[in-house]
Design a protein around this motif. Structure first.
Motif, PDB file in Angstrom:
ATOM      1  N   ASP A   1       0.808  -1.220   0.000  1.00  0.00           N
ATOM      2  CA  ASP A   1       0.000   0.000   0.000  1.00  0.00           C
ATOM      3  C   ASP A   1       0.840   1.268   0.000  1.00  0.00           C
ATOM      4  O   ASP A   1       0.465   2.273  -0.621  1.00  0.00           O
ATOM      5  CB  ASP A   1      -1.001   0.002   1.171  1.00  0.00           C
ATOM      6  N   PHE A   2       1.993   1.242   0.652  1.00  0.00           N
ATOM      7  CA  PHE A   2       2.812   2.453   0.640  1.00  0.00           C
ATOM      8  C   PHE A   2       3.664   2.555  -0.622  1.00  0.00           C
ATOM      9  O   PHE A   2       4.086   3.650  -0.989  1.00  0.00           O
ATOM     10  CB  PHE A   2       3.623   2.583   1.927  1.00  0.00           C
ATOM     11  N   ALA A   3       3.876   1.452  -1.301  1.00  0.00           N
ATOM     12  CA  ALA A   3       4.425   1.552  -2.649  1.00  0.00           C
ATOM     13  C   ALA A   3       3.426   2.274  -3.548  1.00  0.00           C
ATOM     14  O   ALA A   3       3.799   3.123  -4.373  1.00  0.00           O
ATOM     15  CB  ALA A   3       4.741   0.163  -3.195  1.00  0.00           C
ATOM     16  N   ALA A   4       2.142   1.949  -3.402  1.00  0.00           N
ATOM     17  CA  ALA A   4       1.109   2.641  -4.188  1.00  0.00           C
ATOM     18  C   ALA A   4       1.096   4.130  -3.889  1.00  0.00           C
ATOM     19  O   ALA A   4       0.993   4.968  -4.797  1.00  0.00           O
ATOM     20  CB  ALA A   4      -0.262   2.031  -3.906  1.00  0.00           C
ATOM     21  N   ASN A   5       1.208   4.488  -2.606  1.00  0.00           N
ATOM     22  CA  ASN A   5       1.284   5.910  -2.263  1.00  0.00           C
ATOM     23  C   ASN A   5       2.505   6.557  -2.897  1.00  0.00           C
ATOM     24  O   ASN A   5       2.461   7.709  -3.335  1.00  0.00           O
ATOM     25  CB  ASN A   5       1.316   6.077  -0.740  1.00  0.00           C
ATOM     26  N   GLY A   6       3.603   5.807  -2.967  1.00  0.00           N
ATOM     27  CA  GLY A   6       4.796   6.335  -3.621  1.00  0.00           C
ATOM     28  C   GLY A   6       4.574   6.587  -5.100  1.00  0.00           C
ATOM     29  O   GLY A   6       4.946   7.640  -5.628  1.00  0.00           O
ATOM     30  N   TYR A   7       3.933   5.644  -5.786  1.00  0.00           N
ATOM     31  CA  TYR A   7       3.655   5.831  -7.210  1.00  0.00           C
ATOM     32  C   TYR A   7       2.682   6.984  -7.448  1.00  0.00           C
ATOM     33  O   TYR A   7       2.681   7.581  -8.529  1.00  0.00           O
ATOM     34  CB  TYR A   7       3.107   4.546  -7.823  1.00  0.00           C
ATOM     35  N   SER A   8       1.859   7.302  -6.466  1.00  0.00           N
ATOM     36  CA  SER A   8       0.910   8.406  -6.647  1.00  0.00           C
ATOM     37  C   SER A   8       1.615   9.737  -6.856  1.00  0.00           C
ATOM     38  O   SER A   8       1.043  10.664  -7.455  1.00  0.00           O
ATOM     39  CB  SER A   8      -0.041   8.507  -5.448  1.00  0.00           C
ATOM     40  N   LEU A   9       2.859   9.867  -6.391  1.00  0.00           N
ATOM     41  CA  LEU A   9       3.589  11.119  -6.568  1.00  0.00           C
ATOM     42  C   LEU A   9       3.787  11.441  -8.047  1.00  0.00           C
ATOM     43  O   LEU A   9       4.019  12.594  -8.418  1.00  0.00           O
ATOM     44  CB  LEU A   9       4.947  11.055  -5.873  1.00  0.00           C
ATOM     45  N   THR A  10       3.686  10.414  -8.901  1.00  0.00           N
ATOM     46  CA  THR A  10       3.802  10.622 -10.343  1.00  0.00           C
ATOM     47  C   THR A  10       2.661  11.479 -10.884  1.00  0.00           C
ATOM     48  O   THR A  10       2.850  12.219 -11.864  1.00  0.00           O
ATOM     49  CB  THR A  10       3.807   9.253 -11.069  1.00  0.00           C
ATOM     50  N   VAL A  11       1.484  11.386 -10.263  1.00  0.00           N
ATOM     51  CA  VAL A  11       0.309  12.071 -10.814  1.00  0.00           C
ATOM     52  C   VAL A  11      -0.264  13.145  -9.882  1.00  0.00           C
ATOM     53  O   VAL A  11      -1.145  13.900 -10.291  1.00  0.00           O
ATOM     54  CB  VAL A  11      -0.798  11.054 -11.176  1.00  0.00           C
ATOM     55  N   LEU A  12       0.221  13.232  -8.650  1.00  0.00           N
ATOM     56  CA  LEU A  12      -0.273  14.267  -7.743  1.00  0.00           C
ATOM     57  C   LEU A  12       0.326  15.622  -8.111  1.00  0.00           C
ATOM     58  O   LEU A  12       1.434  15.715  -8.635  1.00  0.00           O
ATOM     59  CB  LEU A  12       0.079  13.929  -6.291  1.00  0.00           C
ATOM     60  N   GLY A  13      -0.426  16.692  -7.788  1.00  0.00           N
ATOM     61  CA  GLY A  13       0.041  18.055  -8.020  1.00  0.00           C
ATOM     62  C   GLY A  13       0.248  18.789  -6.712  1.00  0.00           C
ATOM     63  O   GLY A  13      -0.043  18.271  -5.630  1.00  0.00           O
ATOM     64  N   GLU A  14       0.740  20.012  -6.774  1.00  0.00           N
ATOM     65  CA  GLU A  14       1.040  20.781  -5.563  1.00  0.00           C
ATOM     66  C   GLU A  14      -0.180  20.984  -4.673  1.00  0.00           C
ATOM     67  O   GLU A  14      -0.061  21.094  -3.457  1.00  0.00           O
ATOM     68  CB  GLU A  14       1.649  22.143  -5.944  1.00  0.00           C
ATOM     69  N   ARG A  15      -1.373  21.021  -5.268  1.00  0.00           N
ATOM     70  CA  ARG A  15      -2.586  21.212  -4.468  1.00  0.00           C
ATOM     71  C   ARG A  15      -2.891  20.002  -3.595  1.00  0.00           C
ATOM     72  O   ARG A  15      -3.763  20.066  -2.710  1.00  0.00           O
ATOM     73  CB  ARG A  15      -3.776  21.498  -5.382  1.00  0.00           C
ATOM     74  N   ASP A  16      -2.201  18.906  -3.848  1.00  0.00           N
ATOM     75  CA  ASP A  16      -2.444  17.668  -3.104  1.00  0.00           C
ATOM     76  C   ASP A  16      -1.528  17.515  -1.898  1.00  0.00           C
ATOM     77  O   ASP A  16      -1.526  16.464  -1.253  1.00  0.00           O
ATOM     78  CB  ASP A  16      -2.252  16.454  -4.021  1.00  0.00           C
ATOM     79  N   TYR A  17      -0.750  18.559  -1.577  1.00  0.00           N
ATOM     80  CA  TYR A  17       0.193  18.495  -0.465  1.00  0.00           C
ATOM     81  C   TYR A  17      -0.020  19.668   0.495  1.00  0.00           C
ATOM     82  O   TYR A  17      -0.472  20.740   0.104  1.00  0.00           O
ATOM     83  CB  TYR A  17       1.639  18.571  -0.971  1.00  0.00           C
ATOM     84  N   TYR A  18       0.376  19.433   1.739  1.00  0.00           N
ATOM     85  CA  TYR A  18       0.459  20.500   2.744  1.00  0.00           C
ATOM     86  C   TYR A  18       1.891  20.493   3.258  1.00  0.00           C
ATOM     87  O   TYR A  18       2.353  19.494   3.817  1.00  0.00           O
ATOM     88  CB  TYR A  18      -0.530  20.249   3.883  1.00  0.00           C
ATOM     89  N   GLU A  19       2.591  21.583   3.069  1.00  0.00           N
ATOM     90  CA  GLU A  19       4.005  21.651   3.421  1.00  0.00           C
ATOM     91  C   GLU A  19       4.181  21.983   4.893  1.00  0.00           C
ATOM     92  O   GLU A  19       3.623  22.959   5.399  1.00  0.00           O
ATOM     93  CB  GLU A  19       4.695  22.707   2.571  1.00  0.00           C
ATOM     94  N   ILE A  20       4.968  21.167   5.602  1.00  0.00           N
ATOM     95  CA  ILE A  20       5.249  21.487   7.005  1.00  0.00           C
ATOM     96  C   ILE A  20       6.716  21.822   7.239  1.00  0.00           C
ATOM     97  O   ILE A  20       7.063  22.324   8.305  1.00  0.00           O
ATOM     98  CB  ILE A  20       4.788  20.368   7.964  1.00  0.00           C
ATOM     99  N   GLN A  21       7.575  21.568   6.255  1.00  0.00           N
ATOM    100  CA  GLN A  21       8.957  22.070   6.272  1.00  0.00           C
ATOM    101  C   GLN A  21       9.370  22.301   4.831  1.00  0.00           C
ATOM    102  O   GLN A  21       9.312  21.382   4.015  1.00  0.00           O
ATOM    103  CB  GLN A  21       9.909  21.094   6.962  1.00  0.00           C
ATOM    104  N   ALA A  22       9.801  23.525   4.527  1.00  0.00           N
ATOM    105  CA  ALA A  22      10.106  23.874   3.141  1.00  0.00           C
ATOM    106  C   ALA A  22      11.354  23.167   2.636  1.00  0.00           C
ATOM    107  O   ALA A  22      11.378  22.640   1.522  1.00  0.00           O
ATOM    108  CB  ALA A  22      10.270  25.383   3.005  1.00  0.00           C
TER     109      ALA A  22
END
Length: 323
Positions: free
Chosen positions: A103-124
């Protein structure tokens, strides 16, 4: 575009979707979140999904992300009594290609298609190329390593959530001792998960000799503790949640050092997404960076929370469509 069935299956939820996939994008058409305990096995859940949402569709491939180790395309979930076998699924449902991935490999592959709006930055940190890591607390604790190979992601599944819990201060030493009263071996998953937050709360309450029966008996104790902490009605819950965040930061830093994650550290899973703002305001970042002599290296690593609730499905669909 390929027509895909994707699944993200954990100890609590069985998420399934019909998706259209190409090399750069995933479109989720039908999405269903089944309570896993409602089904005796995965094949029953998948059969219901296909009957209700994919009848008559031409399915070219499927990929199911599993919370547990996968061996020879067969997997038994860590926190759910289900076993999946890709060949059996192919034969029963007539799908030519069925893949099982962590399941966390799948989350890793999701980075291929996710955009900046899909993240919340807690350390730049610094925007550098390089390896990345992903981890997340939920029913259990998942982890994966993401290698940067000529600008492309290669994901390496991990069962690092079962590493031994390593206290870093006196309070955490006491927590470990408390947990040893019930557990022979204490792993990070025993601390950083929904059940782990309850254990931390019970530890904090035991120091004040406060009964935790009402919270322990809640339908979702972790959600109850978080709610009581954030509302200000329960100082012990607030203390427990803050300790949970510091432990999370320390564990994330350990994984970041193992993976030399100059490309970034990503937190996935429901707990981080639901608690994203309190997490960012907590001691998480201080604990993450408190690893001398590697503190400067860690301070330069971006740390982001994946806020898209469909990341696992997106990653599983992308994997199936690009194999």
């Amino acid at each position: 575009m390929k027509q895909i069935i994707a699944g993200d299956i954990g100890g609590t939820h069985c998420r399934l979707a019909l998706a259209q996939v190409d090399a750069c994008s995933v479109t989720l058409r039908q999405q269903i979140d089944y309570p896993a305990q409602n089904f005796p096995d995965f094949e029953t859940a998948l059969g219901q999904f296909i009957q209700e949402h994919a009848a008559g569709e031409t399915i070219e491939a499927a990929c199911f992300a599993i919370a547990g180790p996968i061996r020879s395309q067969r997997a038994t979930l860590t926190n759910l009594p289900w076993t999946l076998d890709s060949q059996q699924l192919q034969q029963r449902f007539g799908i030519s290609q069925v893949h099982l991935i962590n399941d966390f490999a799948a989350n890793g592959y999701s980075l291929t298609v996710l955009g900046e709006r899909d993240y919340y930055e807690i350390q730049a940190g610094e925007s550098l190329s390089g390896n990345r890591v992903i981890l997340g607390a939920g029913t259990g604790l998942g982890m994966a390593l993401l290698a940067d190979v000529q600008g492309k992601i290669q994901v390496r599944a991990s069962e690092g959530g079962h590493m031994d819990f390593a206290p870093v201060d006196e309070e955490q030493d006491e927590l470990l001792h408390f947990m040893h009263q019930e557990l022979v071996r204490v792993s990070y998953e025993h601390v950083l998960s929904g059940p782990g937050l309850l254990r931390i709360y019970r530890y904090v309450a035991s120091r004040q000799q406060v009964d935790t029966g009402m919270v322990s008996k809640a339908t979702d104790p972790a959600a109850a503790i978080s709610r009581r902490a954030l509302s200000g009605e329960d100082p012990l819950a607030a203390h427990a949640l803050e300790l949970f965040f510091r432990l999370y930061g320390s564990c994330a830093a350990n994984l970041a050092l193992i993976g030399l994650a100059t490309g970034g550290v990503y937190l996935a899973g429901g707990m981080a997404a639901r608690l994203v703002k309190p997490l960012g305001q907590s001691g998480f970042v201080a604990a993450f960076n408190n690893k001398p002599p590697m503190s400067e290296l860690l301070q330069n690593m971006p740390v982001k929370v994946i806020t898209n609730p469909h990341a696992g499905l997106l990653g599983a669909a992308w994997y199936a469509g690009n194999r």
